[in-house]
Motif scaffolding. Structure first.
Motif, PDB file in Angstrom:
ATOM      1  N   LEU A   1     -23.604  51.646 -12.771  1.00 30.09           N
ATOM      2  CA  LEU A   1     -24.978  51.558 -13.238  1.00 30.09           C
ATOM      3  C   LEU A   1     -25.606  52.778 -13.988  1.00 30.09           C
ATOM      4  CD1 LEU A   1     -26.820  50.262  -9.911  1.00 30.09           C
ATOM      5  CD2 LEU A   1     -25.999  48.825 -12.080  1.00 30.09           C
ATOM      6  N   SER A   2     -24.522  53.867 -14.497  1.00 27.87           N
ATOM      7  CA  SER A   2     -24.966  54.978 -14.914  1.00 27.87           C
ATOM      8  C   SER A   2     -25.555  54.983 -16.249  1.00 27.87           C
ATOM      9  CB  SER A   2     -23.844  55.988 -15.039  1.00 27.87           C
ATOM     10  OG  SER A   2     -22.833  55.506 -16.045  1.00 27.87           O
ATOM     11  N   ARG A   3     -25.259  53.966 -16.973  1.00 28.00           N
ATOM     12  CA  ARG A   3     -25.958  53.804 -18.301  1.00 28.00           C
ATOM     13  C   ARG A   3     -27.372  52.898 -18.286  1.00 28.00           C
ATOM     14  NH1 ARG A   3     -23.639  55.627 -22.550  1.00 28.00           N
ATOM     15  NH2 ARG A   3     -25.013  54.464 -23.766  1.00 28.00           N
ATOM     16  N   LEU A   4     -27.800  52.544 -17.037  1.00 27.19           N
ATOM     17  CA  LEU A   4     -28.597  51.782 -16.967  1.00 27.19           C
ATOM     18  C   LEU A   4     -29.925  52.597 -17.152  1.00 27.19           C
ATOM     19  CD1 LEU A   4     -29.884  48.876 -16.236  1.00 27.19           C
ATOM     20  CD2 LEU A   4     -29.878  49.649 -13.824  1.00 27.19           C
ATOM     21  N   HIS A   5     -30.961  52.314 -17.531  1.00 27.64           N
ATOM     22  CA  HIS A   5     -32.409  53.000 -17.772  1.00 27.64           C
ATOM     23  C   HIS A   5     -32.641  53.585 -16.318  1.00 27.64           C
ATOM     24  CE1 HIS A   5     -36.221  54.483 -18.788  1.00 27.64           C
ATOM     25  NE2 HIS A   5     -35.735  54.437 -20.006  1.00 27.64           N
ATOM     26  N   PRO A   6     -32.832  54.851 -16.078  1.00 30.47           N
ATOM     27  CA  PRO A   6     -33.058  55.361 -14.851  1.00 30.47           C
ATOM     28  C   PRO A   6     -34.561  54.928 -14.180  1.00 30.47           C
ATOM     29  CG  PRO A   6     -33.626  56.952 -16.454  1.00 30.47           C
ATOM     30  CD  PRO A   6     -32.923  55.958 -17.033  1.00 30.47           C
ATOM     31  N   ALA A   7     -35.393  54.354 -15.055  1.00 35.59           N
ATOM     32  CA  ALA A   7     -36.453  54.092 -14.327  1.00 35.59           C
ATOM     33  C   ALA A   7     -36.385  52.584 -13.550  1.00 35.59           C
ATOM     34  CB  ALA A   7     -37.417  53.161 -15.552  1.00 35.59           C
ATOM     35  N   TYR A   8     -35.337  51.739 -13.743  1.00 37.67           N
ATOM     36  CA  TYR A   8     -35.181  50.778 -12.849  1.00 37.67           C
ATOM     37  C   TYR A   8     -34.736  51.210 -11.387  1.00 37.67           C
ATOM     38  CZ  TYR A   8     -35.023  47.793 -17.212  1.00 37.67           C
ATOM     39  OH  TYR A   8     -35.382  47.215 -18.273  1.00 37.67           O
ATOM     40  N   LYS A   9     -33.671  52.046 -11.664  1.00 38.99           N
ATOM     41  CA  LYS A   9     -33.206  52.647 -10.203  1.00 38.99           C
ATOM     42  C   LYS A   9     -34.063  53.487  -9.560  1.00 38.99           C
ATOM     43  CE  LYS A   9     -29.833  54.163 -13.140  1.00 38.99           C
ATOM     44  NZ  LYS A   9     -28.546  54.812 -13.654  1.00 38.99           N
ATOM     45  N   ALA A  10     -34.775  54.212 -10.340  1.00 39.22           N
ATOM     46  CA  ALA A  10     -36.257  55.204  -9.669  1.00 39.22           C
ATOM     47  C   ALA A  10     -37.020  53.929  -8.989  1.00 39.22           C
ATOM     48  CB  ALA A  10     -36.614  55.730 -10.466  1.00 39.22           C
ATOM     49  N   GLY A  11     -37.285  52.943  -9.848  1.00 37.33           N
ATOM     50  CA  GLY A  11     -38.458  52.196  -9.263  1.00 37.33           C
ATOM     51  C   GLY A  11     -37.598  51.403  -7.977  1.00 37.33           C
ATOM     52  N   CYS A  12     -36.501  50.965  -8.180  1.00 37.27           N
ATOM     53  CA  CYS A  12     -35.936  50.246  -6.775  1.00 37.27           C
ATOM     54  C   CYS A  12     -35.773  51.316  -5.551  1.00 37.27           C
ATOM     55  CB  CYS A  12     -34.275  49.959  -7.222  1.00 37.27           C
ATOM     56  SG  CYS A  12     -33.789  48.931  -6.254  1.00 37.27           S
ATOM     57  N   SER A  13     -35.531  52.657  -5.896  1.00 39.59           N
ATOM     58  CA  SER A  13     -35.291  53.360  -4.839  1.00 39.59           C
ATOM     59  C   SER A  13     -36.579  53.956  -4.156  1.00 39.59           C
ATOM     60  CB  SER A  13     -34.810  54.586  -5.400  1.00 39.59           C
ATOM     61  OG  SER A  13     -34.642  55.776  -4.227  1.00 39.59           O
ATOM     62  N   LEU A  14     -37.530  53.982  -5.241  1.00 38.11           N
ATOM     63  CA  LEU A  14     -39.114  54.396  -4.557  1.00 38.11           C
ATOM     64  C   LEU A  14     -39.781  53.160  -3.976  1.00 38.11           C
ATOM     65  CD1 LEU A  14     -40.455  56.526  -7.434  1.00 38.11           C
ATOM     66  CD2 LEU A  14     -39.955  57.133  -5.288  1.00 38.11           C
ATOM     67  N   LEU A  15     -39.375  51.926  -4.429  1.00 39.41           N
ATOM     68  CA  LEU A  15     -40.069  50.741  -3.690  1.00 39.41           C
ATOM     69  C   LEU A  15     -39.467  50.736  -2.223  1.00 39.41           C
ATOM     70  CD1 LEU A  15     -41.673  48.253  -4.162  1.00 39.41           C
ATOM     71  CD2 LEU A  15     -39.496  47.089  -4.492  1.00 39.41           C
TER      72      LEU A  15
ATOM     73  N   ARG B   1     -30.854  59.957 -24.201  1.00 43.70           N
ATOM     74  CA  ARG B   1     -29.678  58.970 -24.039  1.00 43.70           C
ATOM     75  C   ARG B   1     -30.150  57.609 -24.648  1.00 43.70           C
ATOM     76  NH1 ARG B   1     -26.557  58.793 -18.810  1.00 43.70           N
ATOM     77  NH2 ARG B   1     -25.154  57.717 -20.083  1.00 43.70           N
ATOM     78  N   GLU B   2     -29.193  56.903 -25.013  1.00 47.25           N
ATOM     79  CA  GLU B   2     -29.595  55.457 -25.247  1.00 47.25           C
ATOM     80  C   GLU B   2     -29.217  54.642 -24.029  1.00 47.25           C
ATOM     81  OE1 GLU B   2     -28.068  54.568 -28.920  1.00 47.25           O
ATOM     82  OE2 GLU B   2     -29.222  55.860 -29.864  1.00 47.25           O
ATOM     83  N   TYR B   3     -29.932  53.811 -23.318  1.00 42.71           N
ATOM     84  CA  TYR B   3     -29.636  53.228 -22.222  1.00 42.71           C
ATOM     85  C   TYR B   3     -29.666  52.056 -22.254  1.00 42.71           C
ATOM     86  CZ  TYR B   3     -31.453  57.402 -20.095  1.00 42.71           C
ATOM     87  OH  TYR B   3     -31.837  58.988 -19.828  1.00 42.71           O
ATOM     88  N   GLU B   4     -28.925  51.233 -21.281  1.00 37.54           N
ATOM     89  CA  GLU B   4     -28.917  49.591 -20.936  1.00 37.54           C
ATOM     90  C   GLU B   4     -30.245  49.351 -20.344  1.00 37.54           C
ATOM     91  OE1 GLU B   4     -25.374  49.049 -18.951  1.00 37.54           O
ATOM     92  OE2 GLU B   4     -24.269  49.534 -20.639  1.00 37.54           O
ATOM     93  N   HIS B   5     -30.554  48.204 -20.690  1.00 37.93           N
ATOM     94  CA  HIS B   5     -31.768  47.592 -19.968  1.00 37.93           C
ATOM     95  C   HIS B   5     -31.358  46.093 -19.386  1.00 37.93           C
ATOM     96  CE1 HIS B   5     -35.112  50.234 -21.533  1.00 37.93           C
ATOM     97  NE2 HIS B   5     -34.058  50.186 -22.364  1.00 37.93           N
ATOM     98  N   LEU B   6     -32.137  45.876 -18.039  1.00 37.64           N
ATOM     99  CA  LEU B   6     -31.638  44.848 -17.229  1.00 37.64           C
ATOM    100  C   LEU B   6     -32.236  43.420 -18.026  1.00 37.64           C
ATOM    101  CD1 LEU B   6     -32.843  45.766 -13.720  1.00 37.64           C
ATOM    102  CD2 LEU B   6     -30.531  45.111 -14.363  1.00 37.64           C
ATOM    103  N   PHE B   7     -33.353  43.528 -18.888  1.00 39.22           N
ATOM    104  CA  PHE B   7     -33.936  42.518 -19.482  1.00 39.22           C
ATOM    105  C   PHE B   7     -33.844  42.717 -20.950  1.00 39.22           C
ATOM    106  CE2 PHE B   7     -35.989  43.198 -15.627  1.00 39.22           C
ATOM    107  CZ  PHE B   7     -35.640  42.286 -14.962  1.00 39.22           C
ATOM    108  N   ARG B   8     -33.717  41.818 -21.748  1.00 37.19           N
ATOM    109  CA  ARG B   8     -33.598  41.931 -23.165  1.00 37.19           C
ATOM    110  C   ARG B   8     -35.073  42.524 -23.621  1.00 37.19           C
ATOM    111  NH1 ARG B   8     -31.292  37.087 -26.713  1.00 37.19           N
ATOM    112  NH2 ARG B   8     -29.460  38.061 -25.658  1.00 37.19           N
ATOM    113  N   ARG B   9     -35.327  43.481 -24.466  1.00 40.48           N
ATOM    114  CA  ARG B   9     -36.383  43.929 -24.885  1.00 40.48           C
ATOM    115  C   ARG B   9     -36.897  43.453 -26.326  1.00 40.48           C
ATOM    116  NH1 ARG B   9     -36.269  50.247 -25.044  1.00 40.48           N
ATOM    117  NH2 ARG B   9     -38.182  50.427 -24.222  1.00 40.48           N
TER     118      ARG B   9
END
Lengths: 234, 234
Positions: B13-27, B226-234
């Motif tokens: 998941l290192s290239r995944l946008h950090p917002a997803y991971k931070a969101g998941c963790s904070l939730l 950096r350029e990140y990957e996203h879970l959903f198509r933007r």
């Protein structure tokens, strides 16, 4: 384009000793200059003067015949033209990743993100860092750190590159790689000024040599002439 | 710490946008704290472990060892809740008026706090093990956190590792000179290393400033995102 040191005298703050005593030299675009001399002879100080970090107490620095002024705008222009790679790469890598570290200089020059990105990729390609762009800077080997530090300066597209003992401590393979990068730079019209203790390399690689001793230019000219005679250490 | 940093850069998941991971963790962290129920805490611990191992692809042994170490630390903290110490002059026993005891209620309360904290630790481990520090700083930047704070965090992160390297070198240098041969020498060596490390940190900060100036520093450490990957198509 030329960079000229005219009768430059420098004393470090808090010291009475002159680090540079009347240094005069001229470097032209595309030149390969070897800067040699004992430790403490003034080589690193000369590089700091070239980049505008140290201001001469006497004498002047001229870029393309025009005296350098030390206001913010003139210094930015000087640093756009004159890049310095310092001896210890660990002291000049600031960012968490290689990609981000190389981008620091171009963004400081006020380039747009797209232009800075193009510069980063170009410098990374020149220094063979394509595979390392995502790596954290602290996880690099010594040779890789040297190349990242070099790429960080090259991304600013300088016309004069000062490299302070850049190849010291590198293995022969990495050393050859770094010298190859410097050759490509020189071929593209950038003057490369390499401070080195390797007199053999200075004779073979450079087309001009400056021998410094006790803050003065002891000799300068063609390497075969300057770096020969009984005073030479080898 | 190096291992955590290394996994943060090399997981799936290192290239995944950090917002997803931070969101998941904070939730997960918020649910753990807000619902405040042992079963929820246990479920969240299990879920975060599953995400760290299953989704990010980290080795389960390492993830469990890390959580185990944190759990051990938490246990020492909750011991104070489980064991009650009080003064009673009515029933003086073996320890005089001091009475040490464990009640079912205090053990339950300690377990409750322990599980809640463990759930929080598992949630934060997920973030730390899957997200490079540079991405977290980038996320803070996009959330408009103060630039100075982000720069200080970035430099601290970078120089923790540089000082670790210096510490290792200094310790080795003391070791080869029998600096840790006995208790007295060890204390002396530790003091010397501490002093040298402080001087080294100071020298590095000076060198850092010089190197920043050489790269046309304008007062802020701007770098490319950096350029990140996203879970959903933007």
């Amino acid at each position: 384009m030329t960079l000229t040191f005219r009768n430059v005298h420098v004393t470090y703050p808090g010291s009475d000793r002159l680090a540079l005593r009347g240094v005069s030299a001229e470097i032209a675009a595309g030149q390969r200059v070897a800067l040699v001399g004992r430790n403490g002879s003034g080589k690193s100080t000369l590089m700091l003067v070239a980049n505008g970090i140290l201001r001469p107490q006497q004498g002047e620095l001229l870029l393309d015949g025009r005296s350098v002024r030390y206001d913010r705008r003139s210094l930015a222009e000087l640093r756009r033209q004159v890049g310095v790679v310092f001896q210890n790469p660990d002291d000049q890598l600031f960012s968490a990743s290689v990609y981000q570290d190389i981008s620091l200089g171009p963004l400081n020059l006020g380039l747009s993100q797209a232009e800075a990105r193009a510069r980063v990729l170009q410098a990374a390609e020149l220094c063979g860092l394509g595979e390392l762009l995502e790596r954290p800077t602290h996880a690099l080997s010594g040779g890789e750190k040297v190349r990242v530090a070099l790429a960080g300066v090259l991304a600013m597209s300088p016309r004069f590159l000062f490299a302070d003992e850049l190849i010291n401590g590198l293995d022969p393979w990495m050393r050859r790689q770094v010298l190859h990068i410097l050759e490509r730079l020189s071929a593209s019209g950038c003057a490369v000024i390499l401070a080195t203790h390797d007199w053999g390399l200075a004779r073979e690689w450079a087309d001009y040599a400056i021998w410094m001793d006790a803050g003065r230019v002891f000799r300068q000219g063609k390497p075969q002439t300057v770096l020969s005679g009984p005073e030479c250490p080898d | 710490m190096r291992q955590i940093d290394s996994y943060a850069h090399s997981n799936k998941l290192s290239r995944l946008h950090p917002a997803y991971k931070a969101g998941c963790s904070l939730l997960a962290l918020t649910l753990c704290l807000a619902l405040d129920h042992p079963t929820v805490s246990l479920l969240i611990t299990a879920l975060m472990l599953a995400l760290t191992v299953g989704w990010a692809g980290l080795p389960w042994r390492f993830v469990l060892r890390l959580l185990g170490a944190e759990g051990g630390f938490l246990l020492t903290g909750v011991l104070g809740i489980a064991i009650s110490v009080r003064l009673s002059f009515d029933q003086a026993g073996g320890l005089g008026p001091v009475q040490i005891g464990v009640t079912a209620e205090s053990v339950q309360q300690a377990l409750h706090v322990f599980l809640r904290a463990l759930g929080g630790a598992a949630a934060l481990n997920f973030l730390a093990l899957t997200t490079p520090a540079a991405d977290l700083l980038e996320l803070l930047r996009s959330l408009r956190a103060p630039a100075t704070l982000i720069e200080i965090m970035g430099l601290t992160y970078r120089f923790i590792f540089a000082l670790f390297d210096s510490l290792e070198r200094m310790t080795m240098a003391q070791e080869v000179r029998l600096g840790f041969a006995d208790w007295r020498n060890s204390l002396r060596s530790a003091a010397l290393i501490g002093t040298n490390l402080f001087v080294e940190a100071f020298r590095r900060s000076r060198a850092l400033e010089t190197a920043l100036q050489a790269r046309a520093w304008t007062g802020s450490l701007r770098v490319l995102p950096r350029e990140y990957e996203h879970l959903f198509r933007r």
